[in-house]
Design a protein around this motif. Structure first.
Motif, PDB file in Angstrom:
ATOM      1  N   ARG A 101       5.809   6.875  -2.246  1.00 37.68           N
ATOM      2  CA  ARG A 101       6.236   5.448  -1.177  1.00 37.68           C
ATOM      3  C   ARG A 101       5.428   4.434  -1.248  1.00 37.68           C
ATOM      4  O   ARG A 101       4.288   4.400  -1.206  1.00 37.68           O
ATOM      5  CB  ARG A 101       6.501   5.966   0.171  1.00 37.68           C
ATOM      6  N   ILE A 102       6.225   3.208  -1.294  1.00 39.78           N
ATOM      7  CA  ILE A 102       5.408   1.938  -1.301  1.00 39.78           C
ATOM      8  C   ILE A 102       5.548   1.033  -0.131  1.00 39.78           C
ATOM      9  O   ILE A 102       7.073   0.800  -0.156  1.00 39.78           O
ATOM     10  CB  ILE A 102       5.295   1.246  -2.703  1.00 39.78           C
ATOM     11  N   SER A 133       0.784  -1.193  -0.021  1.00 37.89           N
ATOM     12  CA  SER A 133      -0.113   0.010   0.024  1.00 37.89           C
ATOM     13  C   SER A 133       0.827   1.259  -0.053  1.00 37.89           C
ATOM     14  O   SER A 133       2.154   1.436   0.332  1.00 37.89           O
ATOM     15  CB  SER A 133      -0.820   0.047   1.147  1.00 37.89           C
ATOM     16  N   ARG A 134       0.293   2.279  -0.160  1.00 38.86           N
ATOM     17  CA  ARG A 134       0.881   3.730  -0.236  1.00 38.86           C
ATOM     18  C   ARG A 134       0.524   4.393   1.114  1.00 38.86           C
ATOM     19  O   ARG A 134       1.016   5.141   1.415  1.00 38.86           O
ATOM     20  CB  ARG A 134       0.497   4.566  -1.546  1.00 38.86           C
ATOM     21  N   ASN A 135      -0.471   3.902   1.772  1.00 38.02           N
ATOM     22  CA  ASN A 135      -0.886   4.387   2.900  1.00 38.02           C
ATOM     23  C   ASN A 135      -0.315   3.303   3.873  1.00 38.02           C
ATOM     24  O   ASN A 135      -1.061   2.350   4.285  1.00 38.02           O
ATOM     25  CB  ASN A 135      -2.498   4.756   2.866  1.00 38.02           C
ATOM     26  N   VAL A 136       0.298   4.044   4.858  1.00 30.38           N
ATOM     27  CA  VAL A 136       0.879   3.048   6.011  1.00 30.38           C
ATOM     28  C   VAL A 136      -0.214   2.609   7.271  1.00 30.38           C
ATOM     29  O   VAL A 136      -0.196   1.570   7.498  1.00 30.38           O
ATOM     30  CB  VAL A 136       1.956   3.669   6.690  1.00 30.38           C
ATOM     31  N   VAL A 190       6.097  -8.785   8.691  1.00 26.31           N
ATOM     32  CA  VAL A 190       7.528  -8.290   8.378  1.00 26.31           C
ATOM     33  C   VAL A 190       7.405  -7.160   7.636  1.00 26.31           C
ATOM     34  O   VAL A 190       7.023  -7.253   6.508  1.00 26.31           O
ATOM     35  CB  VAL A 190       8.175  -9.737   7.761  1.00 26.31           C
ATOM     36  N   ARG A 191       8.299  -5.902   7.993  1.00 28.09           N
ATOM     37  CA  ARG A 191       8.232  -4.781   7.351  1.00 28.09           C
ATOM     38  C   ARG A 191       9.464  -4.796   6.411  1.00 28.09           C
ATOM     39  O   ARG A 191      10.407  -4.824   6.778  1.00 28.09           O
ATOM     40  CB  ARG A 191       8.349  -3.809   8.387  1.00 28.09           C
ATOM     41  N   LEU A 192       8.923  -4.977   5.216  1.00 30.44           N
ATOM     42  CA  LEU A 192       9.996  -4.941   4.338  1.00 30.44           C
ATOM     43  C   LEU A 192      10.386  -3.509   3.888  1.00 30.44           C
ATOM     44  O   LEU A 192       9.707  -2.455   4.044  1.00 30.44           O
ATOM     45  CB  LEU A 192       9.526  -5.485   2.789  1.00 30.44           C
ATOM     46  N   PRO A 193      11.688  -3.098   3.266  1.00 30.43           N
ATOM     47  CA  PRO A 193      11.963  -1.844   3.143  1.00 30.43           C
ATOM     48  C   PRO A 193      10.983  -1.034   2.124  1.00 30.43           C
ATOM     49  O   PRO A 193      10.499  -1.386   1.155  1.00 30.43           O
ATOM     50  CB  PRO A 193      13.285  -1.874   2.347  1.00 30.43           C
ATOM     51  N   THR A 194      10.733   0.320   2.567  1.00 27.92           N
ATOM     52  CA  THR A 194       9.785   1.184   1.818  1.00 27.92           C
ATOM     53  C   THR A 194      10.684   1.442   0.362  1.00 27.92           C
ATOM     54  O   THR A 194      11.676   1.639   0.269  1.00 27.92           O
ATOM     55  CB  THR A 194       9.471   2.328   2.480  1.00 27.92           C
ATOM     56  N   LYS A 195       9.874   1.176  -0.674  1.00 33.56           N
ATOM     57  CA  LYS A 195      10.304   1.851  -2.096  1.00 33.56           C
ATOM     58  C   LYS A 195      10.037   3.281  -2.469  1.00 33.56           C
ATOM     59  O   LYS A 195       8.606   3.426  -2.106  1.00 33.56           O
ATOM     60  CB  LYS A 195       9.637   0.916  -3.115  1.00 33.56           C
ATOM     61  N   HIS A 196      10.962   3.784  -2.705  1.00 36.27           N
ATOM     62  CA  HIS A 196      10.695   5.206  -2.991  1.00 36.27           C
ATOM     63  C   HIS A 196      10.716   5.454  -4.460  1.00 36.27           C
ATOM     64  O   HIS A 196      11.855   5.407  -4.874  1.00 36.27           O
ATOM     65  CB  HIS A 196      11.639   6.266  -2.380  1.00 36.27           C
ATOM     66  N   LEU A 197       9.672   5.895  -5.244  1.00 36.68           N
ATOM     67  CA  LEU A 197       9.662   5.995  -6.616  1.00 36.68           C
ATOM     68  C   LEU A 197       9.643   7.513  -6.803  1.00 36.68           C
ATOM     69  O   LEU A 197       8.821   8.303  -6.417  1.00 36.68           O
ATOM     70  CB  LEU A 197       8.451   5.465  -7.278  1.00 36.68           C
ATOM     71  N   ARG A 198      10.811   8.082  -7.282  1.00 35.48           N
ATOM     72  CA  ARG A 198      10.972   9.553  -7.319  1.00 35.48           C
ATOM     73  C   ARG A 198      10.948  10.119  -8.793  1.00 35.48           C
ATOM     74  O   ARG A 198      11.591   9.408  -9.857  1.00 35.48           O
ATOM     75  CB  ARG A 198      12.416   9.752  -6.976  1.00 35.48           C
TER      76      ARG A 198
END
Length: 159
Positions: free
Chosen positions: A122-123, A65-68, A93-101
């Motif tokens: 942020r995904i 999701s984009r919304n935490v 398990v919290r995987l690393p957040t992807k930052h699409l810029r």
């Protein structure tokens, strides 16, 4: 007394000794009794048969999701439902957040001052692992899922 041994009913400890002595004059048919080790193993055999009939799968639920806030709410609901049904749960398990810029010029024509806009999406991703039959997972995942949360269910057999 071994497995499959025949034990007269008088030797069983279900009745008080005084009653057993009073009834000893009457003949009783023999009673087949199992040893304590075999009796203790019977519930395990019954459980093993039940587990063989109901195949336990390793199920991985991937939430994106984009919304935490929505993502964490869905995770909490899934885990609460799984724990209510007494399933083995690992996660979230919290995987690393992807930052699409994306960086782009503000000016449409390319003239003027070089000003830039920077956009970022942020995904967020969570993993939940369950060990359960696939029918129960259908019940757990039937909860209301918040908008914007993608759910992916992967089922694998446990060997």
């Amino acid at each position: 007394v071994g497995f499959g041994a025949v034990v007269p009913r008088d030797e069983l400890c279900f009745r008080p000794a005084a009653v057993r002595q009073a009834d000893s004059s009457k003949p009783h048919p023999p009673v087949k009794m199992e040893s304590t080790a075999a009796a203790a193993a019977m519930p395990m055999k019954a459980k093993m048969v039940d587990e063989a009939e109901v195949k336990v799968h390793k199920i991985r639920i991937t939430l994106t999701s984009r919304n935490v806030e929505n993502l964490e709410k869905v995770c909490a609901d899934l885990i609460r439902g799984a724990k209510d049904k007494h399933l083995k749960v690992k996660g979230p398990v919290r995987l690393p957040t992807k930052h699409l810029r994306i960086t782009t010029r503000k000016s449409p024509c390319g003239e003027g001052t070089n000003t830039w806009d920077k956009f970022e999406m942020r995904i967020h991703k969570r993993l939940i692992d369950l060990h359960s039959p696939s029918e129960i997972v259908k019940q757990i995942t039937s909860i209301s899922i918040e908008p914007g949360v993608d759910v992916e269910v992967t089922i694998a057999d446990t060997e």
